[in-house]
Scaffold this motif. Structure first.
Motif, short mmCIF file in Angstrom:
data_model
loop_
_atom_site.label_atom_id
_atom_site.label_comp_id
_atom_site.label_asym_id
_atom_site.label_seq_id
_atom_site.Cartn_x
_atom_site.Cartn_y
_atom_site.Cartn_z
N ASP A 102 59.38 12.69 54.71
CA ASP A 102 60.57 11.85 54.77
C ASP A 102 60.04 10.58 55.25
O ASP A 102 58.99 10.47 55.97
N HIS A 104 61.44 6.12 55.63
CA HIS A 104 62.57 5.42 55.82
C HIS A 104 62.37 3.79 55.42
O HIS A 104 61.04 3.54 55.61
N PHE A 110 64.45 8.56 53.06
CA PHE A 110 64.26 8.85 51.59
C PHE A 110 63.30 9.93 51.76
O PHE A 110 62.47 10.01 52.51
N TYR A 211 59.24 4.42 46.18
CA TYR A 211 59.53 3.73 47.58
C TYR A 211 58.88 2.54 47.62
O TYR A 211 59.55 1.82 48.42
N LYS A 214 61.13 -0.34 46.33
CA LYS A 214 62.67 -0.37 47.35
C LYS A 214 62.25 -1.31 48.47
O LYS A 214 62.81 -2.01 48.96
#
Length: 250
Positions: A102, A104, A110, A211, A214
């Motif tokens: 995980d 973030h 995410f 990721y 983003k």
């Protein structure tokens, strides 16, 4: 009826056999000291390794290393690993190069599917960690150079965080710039822990590359917004955290 009973005994024997497999639990202190932050912090963490099943690395954010005295392996009653809101997890199936964890961006989390690659260089340097003979290896990974000490004395392979690929267990690893360090503080084994499972929601996983894209879009979006207000670049979202997340634009 005879065949049904035979099948039941066979399945039960497999389950009992697996339940007796040794699970290794390695406790670590994880230290981060980012240059943009005035203070460093250390969190307790544990690596659970089932050599024929999976490995799970758990970071207990919000706790201090001293709290491990009451629960040295972060292992609650019943030998089941519990997911708590402040914990971070890194999960890998045995023999699989894919790591699931995980992460973030600002406050949005995410589940990331990553395949970190380490091109380790083994050296002749050695030292003892927790009484185990360790060999030194070095690697460059996503913007930082790391030095790691691993041991083959236990006959298992594994590592905390995203580290992977050494012929042994990493007990001490750090970035040479002093930002990141993980140090083993204890090693234990148990026989009756439940099989390790992925505690993360994998229904909407994204890749590491997705990721990064983003993160980069959010970074430049915030930067342009702050510059537009005449206040300069924002330090709240750095290009590089533990890994380089934003490439320089030409």
């Amino acid at each position: 009826m005879k065949y049904t009973l035979t099948l039941f005994i066979f399945i039960l024997s497999i389950h009992c056999s697996f339940a007796q497999e040794t699970t290794y639990i390695i406790d670590y202190d994880l230290k981060k000291a980012f240059k943009q932050s005035p203070t460093s912090f250390t969190s307790p963490s544990s690596l659970f390794i089932q050599p024929k099943n999976s490995a799970l690395y758990k970071i207990k954010y919000g706790a201090t290393p001293e709290e491990k005295v009451e629960d040295p392996n972060n292992l609650p009653q019943g030998n089941v690993i519990v997911v708590e809101g402040s914990d971070a997890f890194y999960f890998r199936k045995e023999g699989d190069t894919t790591l699931i964890y995980d992460d973030h961006i600002i406050f949005r989390h995410f589940t990331v599917k990553d395949q970190p690659k380490f091109n380790w260089t083994l050296t002749n340097d050695s030292k003892k960690v927790l009484g185990y003979n360790c060999q030194k290896a070095t690697a460059n990974f996503r913007g930082r150079t790391y030095e790691a000490y691993f041991t083959a004395d236990l006959g298992i392979q594994g590592a905390p965080w995203k580290f992977y690929g050494l012929p042994g267990l990493i007990l001490h690893v750090y970035s040479i710039d002093g930002v990141f360090e993980i140090t083993a503080t204890g090693i234990n084994t148990v026989k009756d822990i439940e099989p390790l499972e992925n505690p993360l929601d994998t229904t909407k996983m994204i890749t590491w590359e997705q990721y990064k894209k983003k993160y980069e879009r959010k970074y430049y979006g915030l930067m342009n917004m702050v510059i537009g207000d005449g206040h300069g670049n924002s330090a709240s979202m750095p290009k590089m955290q533990l890994e380089l997340l934003v490439e320089d634009r030409n």
